[in-house]
Design a protein around this motif. Structure first.
Motif, short mmCIF file in Angstrom:
data_model
loop_
_atom_site.label_atom_id
_atom_site.label_comp_id
_atom_site.label_asym_id
_atom_site.label_seq_id
_atom_site.Cartn_x
_atom_site.Cartn_y
_atom_site.Cartn_z
N SER A 101 0.82 -1.20 0.00
CA SER A 101 0.00 0.00 0.00
C SER A 101 0.86 1.26 0.00
CB SER A 101 -0.95 0.01 1.21
OG SER A 101 -0.22 0.10 2.43
N LEU A 102 2.02 1.21 0.67
CA LEU A 102 2.93 2.35 0.67
C LEU A 102 3.44 2.62 -0.74
CD1 LEU A 102 4.75 4.48 2.01
CD2 LEU A 102 6.42 2.64 2.41
N VAL A 103 3.86 1.56 -1.43
CA VAL A 103 4.39 1.71 -2.78
C VAL A 103 3.30 2.21 -3.73
CG1 VAL A 103 5.43 0.50 -4.73
CG2 VAL A 103 6.10 -0.08 -2.40
N LEU A 104 2.11 1.65 -3.62
CA LEU A 104 1.01 2.07 -4.49
C LEU A 104 0.66 3.55 -4.24
CD1 LEU A 104 -1.38 -1.02 -4.30
CD2 LEU A 104 -0.10 -0.23 -6.30
N ALA A 105 0.62 3.94 -2.98
CA ALA A 105 0.27 5.32 -2.66
C ALA A 105 1.29 6.30 -3.24
CB ALA A 105 0.16 5.50 -1.14
N LYS A 106 2.57 5.97 -3.08
CA LYS A 106 3.62 6.84 -3.62
C LYS A 106 3.53 6.92 -5.14
CE LYS A 106 6.25 7.85 0.08
NZ LYS A 106 6.72 9.20 0.48
N ALA A 107 3.27 5.78 -5.78
CA ALA A 107 3.18 5.75 -7.24
C ALA A 107 1.96 6.51 -7.74
CB ALA A 107 3.14 4.30 -7.73
#
Length: 261
Positions: A101-107
């Motif tokens: 979820s962290l990676v998706l949010a940043k992307a």
């Protein structure tokens, strides 16, 4: 202004294959064929329908995964999405829902968005909590588990069907929504769509480009862990009841013994 839709999709092991854990107790993705999660196909379909109704819209499909995950993006592009983003980094291996979820949010923030659409759950992890966590990380409303969704005048509306009632929900954009497998059958890619997908842009990003440290993701950064795993016991032979006048009674006794009745 164009409506910017980001659809989060996942490349998952084929549910009909022989799925098992690797030595590090993560899902073994090398020895089984992968594909675009069926539940995410519904998210792509709803994005396409929303775009069809909008004056101007652009659909970006986003995935986090290994090299083969591009196959999931190509499937979504062949359905009609406009472009794709693939986040790939060796340090992502073993990421749980918090790291993902962290990676998706940043992307998503880097790509720019008005509406984020996801499936109701992944078919491998089946946690179903990512949309809510993603909305929290982005600081936007969440409208989840929708069987019907529409966007109009800066507002997303939808219907959530429960066991005893249906709810009508709405939220101002930007927002995150998830859709169920009751939202409408996903279209099958046409030959024209498959050929067009080969020319659509696919960007590749790594953790450095998203300003994420390796220790925040992967097995090291996971909030959850699998401690042990065992193979499911082999199926045993069933009980055969020969009806010699007492078959009904024997069947009833068996069902009662198993607490089915």
């Amino acid at each position: 202004m164009s409506l910017r839709i980001v659809v989060c999709v996942k490349y998952v092991p084929d549910a009909t294959g022989d799925r098992h854990f690797a030595d590090d107790l993560t899902v073994d993705r090398d020895d089984v064929d992968g594909l675009l999660s069926e539940l995410d196909e519904y998210a792509v379909e709803q994005a396409l329908q929303i775009a069809d109704e909008a004056d101007d819209a652009e659909i970006t499909v986003l995935t986090v995964g290994p090299e083969d995950a591009k196959d999931a993006l190509r499937k979504a592009l062949s359905m009609g999405a406009d472009k794709a983003i693939h986040v790939e980094d060796d340090d992502l291996h073993g990421s749980d829902v918090m790291g993902t979820s962290l990676v998706l949010a940043k992307a998503i923030e880097k790509a720019g968005y008005d509406l984020v659409i996801t499936g109701m759950a992944s078919t491998d992890g089946t946690m179903g909590v990512l949309p809510a966590i993603l909305a929290e990380r982005l600081g936007v409303p969440q409208v989840t588990l929708l069987s019907e969704v529409k966007v109009e005048d800066g507002t997303v509306t939808g219907r959530r069907d429960g066991d005893s009632a249906s709810e009508q929900l709405e939220a101002s954009l930007p927002a995150v929504v998830s859709v169920t497998d009751q939202s409408g059958e996903a279209r099958y890619p046409s030959f024209k769509g498959i050929m067009a997908a080969k020319k659509k842009p696919v960007e590749s990003w790594d953790l450095d480009e998203l300003d994420i440290e390796a220790e925040e993701v992967g097995l090291e950064g996971s909030w959850t862990a699998v401690d042990s795993a065992a193979q499911r016991p082999a199926r045993t032979a069933g009980t055969i009841v020969k009806d010699e006048g007492e078959g009904g009674k024997q069947l009833a006794e068996f069902l009662a013994g198993q607490k089915f009745i």
